[in-house]
Motif scaffolding. Structure first.
Motif, PDB file in Angstrom:
ATOM      1  N   ALA A   1      25.381 -18.889  11.027  1.00  0.00           N
ATOM      2  CA  ALA A   1      24.115 -18.244  10.788  1.00  0.00           C
ATOM      3  C   ALA A   1      23.381 -18.425  12.269  1.00  0.00           C
ATOM      4  O   ALA A   1      22.711 -17.271  12.738  1.00  0.00           O
ATOM      5  N   ALA A   2      23.574 -19.635  12.715  1.00  0.00           N
ATOM      6  CA  ALA A   2      22.782 -19.880  13.995  1.00  0.00           C
ATOM      7  C   ALA A   2      23.537 -20.958  14.863  1.00  0.00           C
ATOM      8  O   ALA A   2      24.092 -21.682  13.941  1.00  0.00           O
TER       9      ALA A   2
ATOM     10  N   ILE B   1      24.089 -24.099  12.082  1.00  0.00           N
ATOM     11  CA  ILE B   1      23.734 -23.909  10.893  1.00  0.00           C
ATOM     12  C   ILE B   1      24.424 -22.730  10.281  1.00  0.00           C
ATOM     13  O   ILE B   1      24.460 -21.795  10.408  1.00  0.00           O
TER      14      ILE B   1
ATOM     15  N   LEU C   1      22.080 -21.946   4.958  1.00  0.00           N
ATOM     16  CA  LEU C   1      21.306 -21.199   4.984  1.00  0.00           C
ATOM     17  C   LEU C   1      21.226 -20.462   3.298  1.00  0.00           C
ATOM     18  O   LEU C   1      20.021 -20.518   2.851  1.00  0.00           O
TER      19      LEU C   1
ATOM     20  N   THR D   1      15.898 -14.609   3.042  1.00  0.00           N
ATOM     21  CA  THR D   1      16.950 -15.260   3.711  1.00  0.00           C
ATOM     22  C   THR D   1      16.668 -15.302   5.477  1.00  0.00           C
ATOM     23  O   THR D   1      16.816 -16.038   6.127  1.00  0.00           O
ATOM     24  N   ARG D   2      16.288 -14.132   6.081  1.00  0.00           N
ATOM     25  CA  ARG D   2      15.690 -14.111   7.364  1.00  0.00           C
ATOM     26  C   ARG D   2      14.785 -15.174   7.712  1.00  0.00           C
ATOM     27  O   ARG D   2      14.642 -15.875   8.718  1.00  0.00           O
TER      28      ARG D   2
ATOM     29  N   THR E   1      13.993 -17.694   6.005  1.00  0.00           N
ATOM     30  CA  THR E   1      14.369 -19.159   5.875  1.00  0.00           C
ATOM     31  C   THR E   1      15.158 -19.523   7.282  1.00  0.00           C
ATOM     32  O   THR E   1      14.850 -20.581   7.722  1.00  0.00           O
ATOM     33  N   LEU E   2      15.755 -18.618   7.693  1.00  0.00           N
ATOM     34  CA  LEU E   2      16.660 -19.065   8.916  1.00  0.00           C
ATOM     35  C   LEU E   2      15.712 -19.230   9.943  1.00  0.00           C
ATOM     36  O   LEU E   2      15.823 -20.252  10.801  1.00  0.00           O
ATOM     37  N   HIS E   3      14.714 -18.370  10.264  1.00  0.00           N
ATOM     38  CA  HIS E   3      13.647 -18.557  11.073  1.00  0.00           C
ATOM     39  C   HIS E   3      12.985 -20.078  11.084  1.00  0.00           C
ATOM     40  O   HIS E   3      12.944 -20.510  12.030  1.00  0.00           O
TER      41      HIS E   3
ATOM     42  N   LEU F   1      21.648 -16.878  17.502  1.00  0.00           N
ATOM     43  CA  LEU F   1      21.823 -16.163  16.118  1.00  0.00           C
ATOM     44  C   LEU F   1      22.884 -15.255  15.770  1.00  0.00           C
ATOM     45  O   LEU F   1      23.354 -14.459  16.684  1.00  0.00           O
TER      46      LEU F   1
ATOM     47  N   TYR G   1      21.463 -11.489  11.464  1.00  0.00           N
ATOM     48  CA  TYR G   1      19.964 -12.120  11.167  1.00  0.00           C
ATOM     49  C   TYR G   1      19.094 -11.711  12.447  1.00  0.00           C
ATOM     50  O   TYR G   1      18.039 -12.296  12.448  1.00  0.00           O
TER      51      TYR G   1
ATOM     52  N   ARG H   1      12.224 -15.633  15.500  1.00  0.00           N
ATOM     53  CA  ARG H   1      13.402 -14.489  15.203  1.00  0.00           C
ATOM     54  C   ARG H   1      12.857 -13.205  15.585  1.00  0.00           C
ATOM     55  O   ARG H   1      11.783 -12.989  14.963  1.00  0.00           O
TER      56      ARG H   1
END
Length: 210
Positions: free
Chosen positions: A34-35, A42, A47, A79-80, A82-84, A181, A185, A195
């Motif tokens: 994811a990143a 990650i 994620l 989801t976005r 959380t990744l941030h 990223l 995402y 992000r």
């Protein structure tokens, strides 16, 4: 304690406050990731596990399926977001480590105790953090540790977490970590740091067509 409480909100609140600026998306050079942050992956699975933790906590917090689906609808960008937060956490860790900032377990427990007293107990604090910032109960101590690191880093810089000097330090850390990223995402803007959504060049603005 008021200053601490404001600080404890800053990194989670930035998800909501950050403007959705558009930048070019990166390349999908890391399948399954994811990143990539500082050369460390990650993964999409990691994620998704974090997202599932939040969803499970949200489901447990409400009485029926209808209420849960309403929460899911309100948090459709989970989801976005959380990744941030996962990336921003690593940025903060890097900036704090570079400045020699450390946080003890005792300090985390002291902050948690103070916040529980202010919010009406452990359960109330957990519910507040879940509803406002998408932090499930099992991640609360981890999140509070990061909030303390943010506060200590700001103090080391002679500023506070709302001031440009603090965010310049995070921007520098973002550059050093060379964040990439997965384009699905969006991309990472080290200047904010945040992000941002990817451009969709195949879409045209038809409003200007006569």
């Amino acid at each position: 304690m008021h200053r601490r409480r404001r600080t404890a909100l800053v990194l989670s609140a930035v998800i909501v406050a950050a403007a959705p600026l558009l930048t070019a998306c990166g390349s999908d050079a890391h399948p399954g990731a994811a990143a990539i942050v500082g050369g460390q992956r990650i993964t999409v699975a990691q994620l998704q596990n974090r997202v599932n933790e939040v969803r499970q906590a949200q489901r447990s917090a409400v009485a029926d399926e209808t209420q849960y689906q309403q929460i899911v609808a309100r948090t459709s960008t989970l989801t976005r977001d959380t990744l941030h937060q996962m990336v921003l956490d690593r940025v903060l860790e890097h900036a704090a480590d570079s400045a020699g900032v450390k946080v003890t377990r005792r300090e985390v427990q002291q902050l948690r105790s103070e916040m529980e007293q202010r919010t009406g107990g452990a359960k109330a604090l957990e519910t507040n953090w879940l509803n406002q910032f998408g932090v499930p109960p099992q991640r609360l101590d981890e999140n509070l540790r990061l909030q303390l690191k943010a506060q200590k880093l700001a103090e080391r810089l002679g500023t506070d977490t709302s001031q440009p000097d603090f965010w310049k330090a995070l921007s520098k850390a973002s550059d050093e970590l060379d964040i990439d990223l997965n384009p699905r995402y969006g991309s990472w803007d080290s200047r904010q740091p945040s992000r941002v959504e990817a451009k969709t060049p195949w879409l045209k603005d038809v409003s200007a067509v006569s």
